[in-house]
Scaffold this motif. Sequence first.
Motif, PDB file in Angstrom:
ATOM      1  N   ARG A 278       0.867  -1.216   0.043  1.00 43.68           N
ATOM      2  CA  ARG A 278      -0.149  -0.094  -0.148  1.00 43.68           C
ATOM      3  C   ARG A 278       0.920   1.072   0.149  1.00 43.68           C
ATOM      4  N   ILE A 279       2.066   1.091   0.665  1.00 50.90           N
ATOM      5  CA  ILE A 279       2.775   2.451   0.949  1.00 50.90           C
ATOM      6  C   ILE A 279       3.308   2.785  -0.548  1.00 50.90           C
ATOM      7  N   LEU A 280       3.946   1.339  -1.190  1.00 50.81           N
ATOM      8  CA  LEU A 280       4.727   1.747  -2.506  1.00 50.81           C
ATOM      9  C   LEU A 280       3.668   2.310  -3.484  1.00 50.81           C
ATOM     10  N   GLU A 281       2.451   1.701  -3.556  1.00 50.28           N
ATOM     11  CA  GLU A 281       1.562   2.122  -4.502  1.00 50.28           C
ATOM     12  C   GLU A 281       1.104   3.695  -4.275  1.00 50.28           C
ATOM     13  N   ARG A 282       0.863   4.092  -3.108  1.00 50.95           N
ATOM     14  CA  ARG A 282       0.781   5.581  -2.516  1.00 50.95           C
ATOM     15  C   ARG A 282       1.967   6.271  -3.067  1.00 50.95           C
ATOM     16  N   ASP A 283       3.018   5.906  -2.875  1.00 47.10           N
ATOM     17  CA  ASP A 283       4.303   6.657  -3.241  1.00 47.10           C
ATOM     18  C   ASP A 283       4.776   6.786  -4.745  1.00 47.10           C
ATOM     19  N   GLY A 284       4.048   5.792  -5.395  1.00 45.18           N
ATOM     20  CA  GLY A 284       4.380   5.893  -7.162  1.00 45.18           C
ATOM     21  C   GLY A 284       5.432   4.756  -7.358  1.00 45.18           C
ATOM     22  N   PHE A 285       5.460   3.751  -6.666  1.00 44.91           N
ATOM     23  CA  PHE A 285       6.444   2.576  -7.055  1.00 44.91           C
ATOM     24  C   PHE A 285       5.371   1.155  -7.424  1.00 44.91           C
ATOM     25  N   ARG A 286       6.120   0.547  -8.126  1.00 48.48           N
ATOM     26  CA  ARG A 286       5.505  -0.718  -8.415  1.00 48.48           C
ATOM     27  C   ARG A 286       6.351  -1.843  -7.984  1.00 48.48           C
ATOM     28  N   HIS A 287       5.576  -3.132  -7.927  1.00 47.73           N
ATOM     29  CA  HIS A 287       6.439  -4.273  -7.076  1.00 47.73           C
ATOM     30  C   HIS A 287       6.045  -5.568  -7.847  1.00 47.73           C
ATOM     31  N   HIS A 288       7.013  -6.482  -8.128  1.00 48.66           N
ATOM     32  CA  HIS A 288       6.596  -7.920  -8.599  1.00 48.66           C
ATOM     33  C   HIS A 288       7.007  -8.846  -7.327  1.00 48.66           C
ATOM     34  N   VAL A 289       6.286  -9.833  -6.982  1.00 50.84           N
ATOM     35  CA  VAL A 289       6.594 -10.778  -6.086  1.00 50.84           C
ATOM     36  C   VAL A 289       6.694 -12.082  -6.621  1.00 50.84           C
ATOM     37  N   GLU A 290       7.734 -12.874  -6.469  1.00 46.13           N
ATOM     38  CA  GLU A 290       7.902 -14.378  -6.823  1.00 46.13           C
ATOM     39  C   GLU A 290       8.753 -15.043  -5.638  1.00 46.13           C
ATOM     40  N   ALA A 291       8.378 -16.322  -5.856  1.00 47.37           N
ATOM     41  CA  ALA A 291       9.124 -17.349  -4.943  1.00 47.37           C
ATOM     42  C   ALA A 291      10.614 -17.176  -5.420  1.00 47.37           C
ATOM     43  N   GLY A 292      11.708 -17.181  -4.601  1.00 44.66           N
ATOM     44  CA  GLY A 292      13.166 -17.088  -5.104  1.00 44.66           C
ATOM     45  C   GLY A 292      13.874 -18.064  -4.814  1.00 44.66           C
ATOM     46  N   ALA A 293      14.923 -18.100  -5.530  1.00 49.53           N
ATOM     47  CA  ALA A 293      16.133 -19.192  -5.277  1.00 49.53           C
ATOM     48  C   ALA A 293      16.856 -18.895  -4.014  1.00 49.53           C
ATOM     49  N   ASP A 294      17.020 -17.516  -3.718  1.00 48.43           N
ATOM     50  CA  ASP A 294      17.704 -17.191  -2.519  1.00 48.43           C
ATOM     51  C   ASP A 294      17.012 -17.160  -1.443  1.00 48.43           C
ATOM     52  N   ALA A 295      15.665 -16.733  -1.476  1.00 48.11           N
ATOM     53  CA  ALA A 295      14.707 -16.546  -0.146  1.00 48.11           C
ATOM     54  C   ALA A 295      13.413 -17.064  -0.753  1.00 48.11           C
ATOM     55  N   PRO A 296      12.742 -17.495   0.473  1.00 42.59           N
ATOM     56  CA  PRO A 296      11.193 -17.949   0.040  1.00 42.59           C
ATOM     57  C   PRO A 296      10.414 -16.777  -0.803  1.00 42.59           C
ATOM     58  N   CYS A 297      10.577 -15.613  -0.591  1.00 46.80           N
ATOM     59  CA  CYS A 297      10.014 -14.545  -1.146  1.00 46.80           C
ATOM     60  C   CYS A 297      11.158 -13.519  -1.498  1.00 46.80           C
ATOM     61  N   GLU A 298      10.852 -13.325  -2.870  1.00 48.44           N
ATOM     62  CA  GLU A 298      11.596 -12.127  -3.514  1.00 48.44           C
ATOM     63  C   GLU A 298      10.743 -10.955  -4.172  1.00 48.44           C
ATOM     64  N   ILE A 299      10.696  -9.758  -3.684  1.00 57.01           N
ATOM     65  CA  ILE A 299      10.095  -8.548  -4.249  1.00 57.01           C
ATOM     66  C   ILE A 299      11.153  -7.783  -4.880  1.00 57.01           C
ATOM     67  N   THR A 300      10.522  -7.304  -6.374  1.00 61.93           N
ATOM     68  CA  THR A 300      11.378  -6.502  -6.900  1.00 61.93           C
ATOM     69  C   THR A 300      10.444  -5.121  -7.047  1.00 61.93           C
ATOM     70  N   ILE A 301      11.371  -3.825  -6.683  1.00 61.55           N
ATOM     71  CA  ILE A 301      10.721  -2.552  -6.768  1.00 61.55           C
ATOM     72  C   ILE A 301      11.278  -1.758  -7.398  1.00 61.55           C
ATOM     73  N   TRP A 302      10.192  -0.890  -8.300  1.00 67.42           N
ATOM     74  CA  TRP A 302      10.921   0.028  -9.152  1.00 67.42           C
ATOM     75  C   TRP A 302       9.917   1.302  -9.196  1.00 67.42           C
ATOM     76  N   ALA A 303      10.393   2.466  -9.597  1.00 70.37           N
ATOM     77  CA  ALA A 303       9.555   3.473  -9.708  1.00 70.37           C
ATOM     78  C   ALA A 303       8.583   3.692 -10.849  1.00 70.37           C
ATOM     79  N   ALA A 304       7.471   3.773 -10.553  1.00 69.61           N
ATOM     80  CA  ALA A 304       6.471   4.032 -11.705  1.00 69.61           C
ATOM     81  C   ALA A 304       6.681   4.967 -12.436  1.00 69.61           C
ATOM     82  N   GLU A 305       6.471   4.768 -13.881  1.00 75.19           N
ATOM     83  CA  GLU A 305       6.740   5.813 -14.984  1.00 75.19           C
ATOM     84  C   GLU A 305       5.722   6.955 -14.887  1.00 75.19           C
TER      85      GLU A 305
END
Length: 74
Positions: free
Chosen positions: A47-74
Amino acid sequence: MARHLVLDIRGLEPPEPLERVLTAIADFGQGDTLRILSNFEPTPLYRILERDGFRHHVEAGADAPCEITIWAAE
């Protein structure tokens, strides 16, 4: 030049994971990314990311059970 950061929040106690993520993305520009390694899905963060103009993608990772990638929305 775009930055591609990795932040391991596994084992941190609340609210430290959220604080570290928000600090890491505070000066993000277009093309910058943050990959978070986590043992859990930090749903309050989304919710904070969306409010502040960021996007995210969640996936099960090889390094951790949950990996989230965050970037600034265009």
